[in-house]
Design a protein around this motif. Structure first.
Motif, mmCIF file in Angstrom:
data_model
loop_
_atom_site.group_PDB
_atom_site.id
_atom_site.type_symbol
_atom_site.label_atom_id
_atom_site.label_comp_id
_atom_site.label_asym_id
_atom_site.label_seq_id
_atom_site.Cartn_x
_atom_site.Cartn_y
_atom_site.Cartn_z
ATOM 1 N N UNK A 579 81.941 -21.138 20.588
ATOM 2 C CA UNK A 579 82.825 -20.169 20.958
ATOM 3 C C UNK A 579 83.420 -19.168 19.833
ATOM 4 N N UNK A 580 83.374 -20.011 18.739
ATOM 5 C CA UNK A 580 84.172 -19.220 17.495
ATOM 6 C C UNK A 580 82.954 -18.163 17.212
ATOM 7 N N UNK A 581 81.682 -18.528 17.319
ATOM 8 C CA UNK A 581 80.888 -17.664 16.795
ATOM 9 C C UNK A 581 80.486 -16.511 17.862
ATOM 10 N N UNK A 582 80.742 -16.635 19.110
ATOM 11 C CA UNK A 582 80.768 -15.489 19.815
ATOM 12 C C UNK A 582 81.833 -14.521 19.728
ATOM 13 N N UNK A 587 83.963 -9.237 17.515
ATOM 14 C CA UNK A 587 84.570 -8.562 16.646
ATOM 15 C C UNK A 587 83.717 -7.652 15.885
ATOM 16 N N UNK A 588 82.694 -8.148 15.348
ATOM 17 C CA UNK A 588 81.689 -7.474 14.580
ATOM 18 C C UNK A 588 81.439 -6.411 15.603
#
Length: 704
Positions: A579-582, A587-588
């Motif tokens: 979830x953090x990576x998504x 954001x990127x």
């Protein structure tokens, strides 16, 4: 304005005497500070912190049957029992308090783990206090030199990392600085009295030294007689074993320059240069006036001690930085004057820009000290302590009856643990606490009474294991690699098969198998057919000078329910990571989208005159420093006003008209306004750097 090398303001000790309450407040502050230090400290440094103090203290307090690990030094009377006796008294007091308050076994265990930390924190605070007191003798009570000494002591990363540990060297450091403060310096310095009175002073001082040494030797002899059961003199036996039999080199050899190249830098860190300069100043400038004779001679003798002791200890092959730790308070005192000379003007004249480099350097040094102290005290080598807490809690969950007393004989069984690690990699009974936790670890007994040829090829148990782990497990584990347990001992209702029990030199397969991550690829194929599976792991260190201790600390267990809990925890952690990576990817992508829109807005912005300079907010963005939406600069160099005007037009092209005038600052004329940069560009740039969505009020004008 005084020059940067203004000497420390010196005040006579009798001219500004502190009140008793102020001195008491300083001591109480230091005690509170070191107690906080002790409970923040969660890392491993030296095995002696536990095995030469807390383990013998545990045996003194609770008896030989309570599972303390007594190393070979104690079996050969190489250590004095005075240091462990201090912590034995702490253990007995804590146990009495737990019994009186009817604390639960788990709370009692936490109290027994914490109480030595509090005791050592008080010892460390006393050392800090007497360091400041000795500095007041040299620099004056209310002087910059004395307060600088105290600040250097409190900010030293080594002090934060080591002073509250239960090492004998930490107690020696405190005793040393207390003795230096109580030392008759006037007699040592020669004084200004007549010959007869000087002889009387020396005679009185000599009698007091002689009396204190005799008292200490008598108490030590009686304590060792009670501990060992026979009359012995540990210092003499220590010299015999470590020098005559050369057993010290079994634990490592060091270069002759170790204390200069590694010892002093580790002790002093950012205070190394001031300390060395203070030594040079003290020994070079030996001239003194009648008023400061005592202070100058005291500093000279401290500097001489700080040079002689490392030189003497360098003659011994085995060296450790903690061996010169008792010199650190004296080095702090000597470092104070150079620090005052360099930084005092920058602090005193705060409004002067001439001392800005000194102020920035001071802030940088404080931050470096804080980072080093945090990393070494909280993060580096923390797993080997965390695993003991984990095992203690597992014992409380699986094998401890809720209504049992702490040392109850009614508890039928406890968990078992085995440590496939280099010897003394973790604490022992002082952190396992419960006597019913049955544990074993690889040993490293030195080659006592061996010939030189036998010493040259000697391999201890830990060395044998790491030479060939598979063969070691076959030969030294009960049942080898063929007969392994299928369930933990605390759930088994059938008695163990006597035919599979190990011999005296063999280890039983435990409920929990503890090792470093470096060993994981080796153990996985060896135990792939067993019921051992990972049930816990924790970070230990990112690097280590011993390749055998690299990586996480891992625990394998036989309990399937614990294995299932750990797999579920790992699954949840993995989902959280995804979830953090998504979110990070989103954001990127949002950042890239807004950047593209910024480029489009700037390209469609109003046309600039041919010779009007262009100034883009985008020129500040990382990697886009060469971008310009307008024509190149003309051959004439633009004025500052022209640059700012073009810059504001570029910002307005993307963010719309200027937002509310957030920078008024009394700007009443339009000309002054044009000369001051608009902060709106900086705000937008910060949002872009941190990958935020840039959902600002002015964006609706861009995307409408």
């Amino acid at each position: 304005m005084p020059p940067a090398n203004t000497p420390a303001r010196r005040v006579a000790p009798s001219s500004s005497a502190f009140s008793t309450s102020a001195t008491t407040n300083i001591l109480l502050f230091l005690i509170a500070f070191r107690i906080l230090n002790a409970f923040t400290l969660r890392t491993f440094f030296q095995p002696d912190e536990f095995f030469q103090s807390l383990e013998p203290a545990w045996q003194i307090a609770f008896g030989k049957e309570q599972g303390a690990w007594i190393t070979w030094e104690w079996r050969y009377q190489l250590r004095s029992s005075l240091h462990p006796l201090l912590f034995a008294a702490i253990y007995k007091t804590s146990d009495f308090l737990a019994a009186t308050l009817h604390l639960s076994p788990a709370t009692s265990a936490e109290l027994l783990v914490a109480s030595p930390k509090v005791a050592q924190a008080i010892v460390a605070a006393i050392g800090d206090f007497y360091t400041w007191k000795l500095a007041t003798r040299i620099y004056g009570r209310d002087s910059r030199g004395s307060w600088t000494t105290l600040l250097v002591t409190l900010l030293n990363p080594w002090q934060w990392f080591c002073s509250t540990r239960t090492l004998s060297n930490c107690l020696e450091t405190t005793i040393t600085i207390v003795a230096l403060d109580l030392w008759p310096w006037r007699w040592s310095a020669g004084g200004s009295s007549s010959g007869d009175s000087r002889k009387d002073e020396r005679g009185t001082a000599a009698d007091r030294a002689l009396l204190s040494r005799s008292a200490v030797l008598a108490v030590s002899a009686v304590a060792d007689r009670l501990f060992y059961g026979l009359w012995t003199f540990p210092p003499l036996r220590f010299l015999y074993f470590n020098i005559a039999q050369s057993l010290a080199v079994f634990y490592g050899r060091n270069d002759w320059h170790y204390y200069l190249s590694q010892g002093l830098p580790l002790l002093l860190t950012t205070a190394l240069v001031p300390a060395l300069f203070g030594l040079y100043q003290t020994l070079r400038n030996r001239s003194f006036s009648t008023t400061d004779r005592l202070q100058t001679v005291t500093r000279i003798q401290l500097a001489t001690i700080c040079l002689v002791m490392p030189f003497v200890l360098s003659l011994i092959s085995h060296k450790e930085v903690r061996f010169i730790y008792p010199l650190l308070p004296a080095l702090h005192i000597l470092a104070a004057q150079p620090l005052v000379q360099f930084f005092a003007p920058a602090i005193y004249y705060r409004s002067s820009p001439a001392y800005t480099p000194q102020r920035l350097l001071l802030i940088f040094l404080i931050l470096v000290n804080a980072v080093i102290a945090f990393y070494t005290s909280v993060w580096h080598a923390s797993g080997v302590l965390n695993v003991m807490t984990y095992l203690r809690h597992q014992h409380e969950v699986h094998a401890l009856e809720p209504d049992s007393s702490f040392f109850s004989d009614s508890i039928p069984k406890g968990i078992t643990a085995g440590f496939l690690m280099p010897c003394h990699s973790t604490p022992w009974r002082s952190h396992l606490v419960y006597p019913t936790i049955s544990a074993w670890a690889l040993s490293c007994e030195p080659p006592i009474d061996f010939s030189e040829s036998e010493k040259a090829v000697y391999r201890d148990e830990a060395d044998q294991f790491y030479d060939d782990p598979a063969q070691f497990l076959r030969d030294n584990m009960a049942g080898g690699l063929r007969h392994l347990p299928t369930r933990p001992s605390y759930t088994s209702t059938t008695p163990a098969d006597p035919s599979l029990s190990g011999s005296k030199n063999q280890h039983e397969w435990p409920d929990y198998l503890i090792f470093f991550q470096q060993l994981e690829p080796t153990l996985q194929p060896l135990l792939r057919m067993s019921f051992y599976r990972e049930c816990w792991r924790t970070h230990n260190t990112a690097w280590h000078d011993d390749w055998r201790r690299t990586g996480d600390v891992i625990a394998w267990c036989l309990d399937t329910s614990e294995q299932d809990k750990w797999r579920e925890t790992q699954r949840q952690n993995h989902q959280s990571h995804q979830r953090w990576a998504s979110a990070t990817n989103a954001l990127t992508n949002t950042r890239e989208f807004h950047f593209d829109r910024m480029l489009e807005a700037l390209k469609n912005s109003e046309t600039q005159p041919q010779n009007t300079p262009g100034w883009s907010c985008l020129s500040f963005l990382p990697g886009r420093s060469t971008f310009s939406f307008s024509a190149p600069w003309s051959s004439n160099q633009p004025t500052l006003r022209e640059k700012f005007a073009a810059w504001r037009r570029g910002v307005t092209a993307y963010f719309g008209p200027r937002p509310s005038r957030i920078w008024k600052l009394g700007r009443s004329t339009p000309n002054i306004r044009d000369w001051i940069p608009d902060p709106w560009c900086f705000f937008s740039w910060r949002w872009w750097v941190f990958g935020e969505s840039l959902e600002l009020t002015r964006e609706r004008e861009l995307y409408s």
